[in-house]
Design a protein around this motif. Sequence first.
Motif: not given
Length: 97
Positions: A7-13, A80-90, A70-78
């Motif tokens: 349901n959630r991924v640690g952003v900084f992790s 955040l998007i994943f957490n938002a999507a799972t909040g809406i979709i499941g 760039m990997g760190f920035i991309g991971g944080v963005i992904v």
Amino acid sequence: MVTRHINRVGVFSLGKILAAVYGILGLIFGALITLMSLGMGSIMGSQGAFAGIMFGAGAIIALPIFYGIMGFIGGVIVALIFNAATGIIGGLEIDVE
């Protein structure tokens, strides 16, 4: 087989993991660029060899740092998007044994 949901991924992790993975990839690509620049520099003579050494050394230092950032920035963005999507979709459904 048990079905679980993420349901959630640690952003900084995720950012730290992708920073490490992309940093290693940057080191590999930097080493390849170093080998190619040394080879091409030696073909061009003494001035070309020096330029090849300098370019190669720069690549093996700069690329892992750049790729890691760039990997760190991309991971944080992904994440955040994943957490938002799972909040809406499941959650993301996975099977665990």
